[in-house]
Design a protein around this motif. Sequence first.
Motif, short mmCIF file in Angstrom:
data_model
loop_
_atom_site.label_atom_id
_atom_site.label_comp_id
_atom_site.label_asym_id
_atom_site.label_seq_id
_atom_site.Cartn_x
_atom_site.Cartn_y
_atom_site.Cartn_z
N GLN A 160 0.72 -1.11 0.08
CA GLN A 160 0.14 0.07 0.09
C GLN A 160 0.90 0.99 -0.13
N GLN A 161 0.34 2.20 -0.74
CA GLN A 161 1.08 3.48 -0.44
C GLN A 161 0.37 4.50 0.45
N THR A 162 0.97 4.68 1.54
CA THR A 162 0.37 5.40 2.75
C THR A 162 1.33 6.76 2.99
N PRO A 163 0.93 7.62 3.89
CA PRO A 163 1.51 8.70 4.26
C PRO A 163 2.87 8.28 4.76
N LEU A 164 3.33 7.48 5.14
CA LEU A 164 4.77 6.76 5.72
C LEU A 164 5.55 6.29 4.48
N GLY A 165 4.91 6.09 3.32
CA GLY A 165 5.70 5.47 2.09
C GLY A 165 5.05 4.13 1.91
N ARG A 166 5.72 3.41 1.06
CA ARG A 166 5.10 2.13 0.63
C ARG A 166 5.39 0.99 1.71
N VAL A 167 4.01 0.48 2.03
CA VAL A 167 4.15 -0.26 3.38
C VAL A 167 3.49 -1.80 2.71
N GLN A 168 4.24 -2.87 3.44
CA GLN A 168 3.66 -4.06 2.93
C GLN A 168 2.94 -4.73 3.85
N GLN A 169 1.70 -4.80 3.65
CA GLN A 169 0.54 -5.37 4.79
C GLN A 169 0.35 -6.78 4.61
N THR A 170 0.53 -7.53 5.77
CA THR A 170 0.24 -8.76 5.83
C THR A 170 -1.22 -9.25 6.56
N SER A 171 -2.11 -10.06 6.12
CA SER A 171 -3.21 -10.26 6.56
C SER A 171 -3.55 -11.88 6.56
N THR A 172 -4.42 -12.30 7.23
CA THR A 172 -4.82 -13.88 7.20
C THR A 172 -5.42 -14.02 5.96
N CYS A 173 -5.14 -15.24 5.49
CA CYS A 173 -5.64 -15.61 4.11
C CYS A 173 -7.33 -15.61 4.11
N PRO A 174 -8.08 -15.12 3.28
CA PRO A 174 -9.54 -15.27 3.38
C PRO A 174 -9.88 -16.55 2.93
N ARG A 175 -9.49 -17.22 2.08
CA ARG A 175 -9.80 -18.45 1.41
C ARG A 175 -9.64 -19.74 2.24
N CYS A 176 -8.33 -19.87 2.95
CA CYS A 176 -8.11 -20.99 3.96
C CYS A 176 -8.42 -20.51 5.29
N GLU A 177 -8.46 -19.19 5.50
CA GLU A 177 -8.70 -18.83 7.14
C GLU A 177 -7.45 -19.00 7.88
N GLY A 178 -6.21 -18.90 7.02
CA GLY A 178 -4.94 -19.11 7.87
C GLY A 178 -4.25 -20.37 7.97
N GLU A 179 -5.28 -21.36 7.65
CA GLU A 179 -4.86 -23.01 7.51
C GLU A 179 -3.71 -23.17 6.60
N GLY A 180 -3.69 -22.62 5.62
CA GLY A 180 -2.73 -23.03 4.44
C GLY A 180 -3.25 -24.13 3.61
N GLU A 181 -4.35 -24.85 4.19
CA GLU A 181 -4.72 -25.79 3.46
C GLU A 181 -6.34 -25.76 3.12
N LEU A 182 -6.62 -26.55 2.08
CA LEU A 182 -8.09 -26.70 1.74
C LEU A 182 -8.63 -28.17 1.58
N TYR A 183 -9.93 -28.59 2.39
CA TYR A 183 -10.27 -29.94 2.35
C TYR A 183 -11.42 -29.99 1.47
N SER A 184 -11.45 -31.13 1.01
CA SER A 184 -12.54 -31.48 0.10
C SER A 184 -14.08 -31.31 0.62
N GLU A 185 -14.17 -31.61 1.95
CA GLU A 185 -15.34 -31.61 2.63
C GLU A 185 -15.19 -31.31 4.04
N ASP A 186 -16.52 -30.70 4.74
CA ASP A 186 -16.30 -30.33 5.98
C ASP A 186 -17.02 -31.53 6.72
N CYS A 187 -16.75 -31.65 8.11
CA CYS A 187 -17.28 -32.60 9.08
C CYS A 187 -18.72 -32.19 8.97
#
Length: 386
Positions: free
Chosen positions: A190-217
């Motif tokens: 992002q370009q901010t008043p402080l300069g270019r800043v790299q923003q890290t956030s939780t992955c919205p697709r896997c909700e931070g798990e890093g893995e996807l499963y074919s079915e839910d319980c």
Amino acid sequence: MSEDFYDVLGVSRDASEDEIKQAYRKQAAEHHPDVSDDEDAEERFKKIQKAKEVLTDEEKRRQYDQLGHDRFTEADKRGATGGGGPGGAGGPFGGAGGAGGAGGFEDIFNQFFGGGRGGGGGPDNRPRQGRDLKTGLEITLEEAFEGATKQVTLTRPTACDTCDGAGHPPDADVETCPQCNGRGQVQQVQQTPLGRVQQTSTCPRCEGEGELYSEDCADCGGDGVVREEATLSVEIPPGIRSGQSLRMEREGAPGENGGPNGDLLIEVDVDVGDRFERDGDDLHVSEAISFPQAVFGDTIEVETVDGSVEMDVPAGTQSGETFRLQDKGMPRLRRRGRGDLYVQVGVVIPESLNDEQREALEAFAEAGGEDIDVGGGFFEKLKSSF
């Protein structure tokens, strides 16, 4: 002498602007109040912001190097009140922007960590204890006196047995999340008043798990948690009072990432009933006595929580008088001894009198200011007439 801005950021006095910004990011990540356990984190973070504000502004840095820390800080304070000093309204960080000119802690934190407590540094995979749960339990005064084992039933979250809290069947197919490549985090610049800043956030697709499963319980819908009704036995210690809580360890909500369960807090309400009033470990009770008992004195029986005891009522007792029976109250919680029982007596006046009672009382009234012939059996006659 106050802490030098270069020392605050941990850089040399000839550090470049890029080195100062890099040092600022490192210090901000470590000392922000929302990620640091240090009780002085907020004050430390303010110093870090101020140091970065001054040392990344060419004119302010020049003035800071010329004046020295203490003189510059004093001039900056005057400027903040409209005096036109280094941090006055005319400077690039002055005016309504507040400390750092970029909106204060939260804006800075949002830019660096993705917005808010626990939001941007990626998922915290450390084991965490589950939250505590609360419920209530009513007991009688006798149960509070003796102690008891009671049953308490509540509906609470618990780890799903079907998937063992994983949220998916054991045989479900798994693939690496294509959006974060298995890191559980996504990044954007992002370009901010402080300069270019790299923003890290939780992955919205896997909700931070890093893995996807074919079915839910099927039972928990992928949450890993279900609600169940549980009946637990709780030990009530003698002497407990209303409003006090009992803690049952590991009977609360399930933990995260393999962490332990939280605790269950049971708030106790003691139903004292109609006979007694309770004041801490002491009890209060009222007892009725007859007119002759008050006049001549007597020994009466008083019901306590654990049986009856005898109490002497001295001659001439007045209605409303209170007597103390030591150690006849409630047990002291997790201590030795008991409170006291306070007995307030009330003299009951008969609503009607027979002839013998009326005659005896009239004689008593007539002799009120004169010597009474005790040997003549006057008191015995009066007493026996009631």
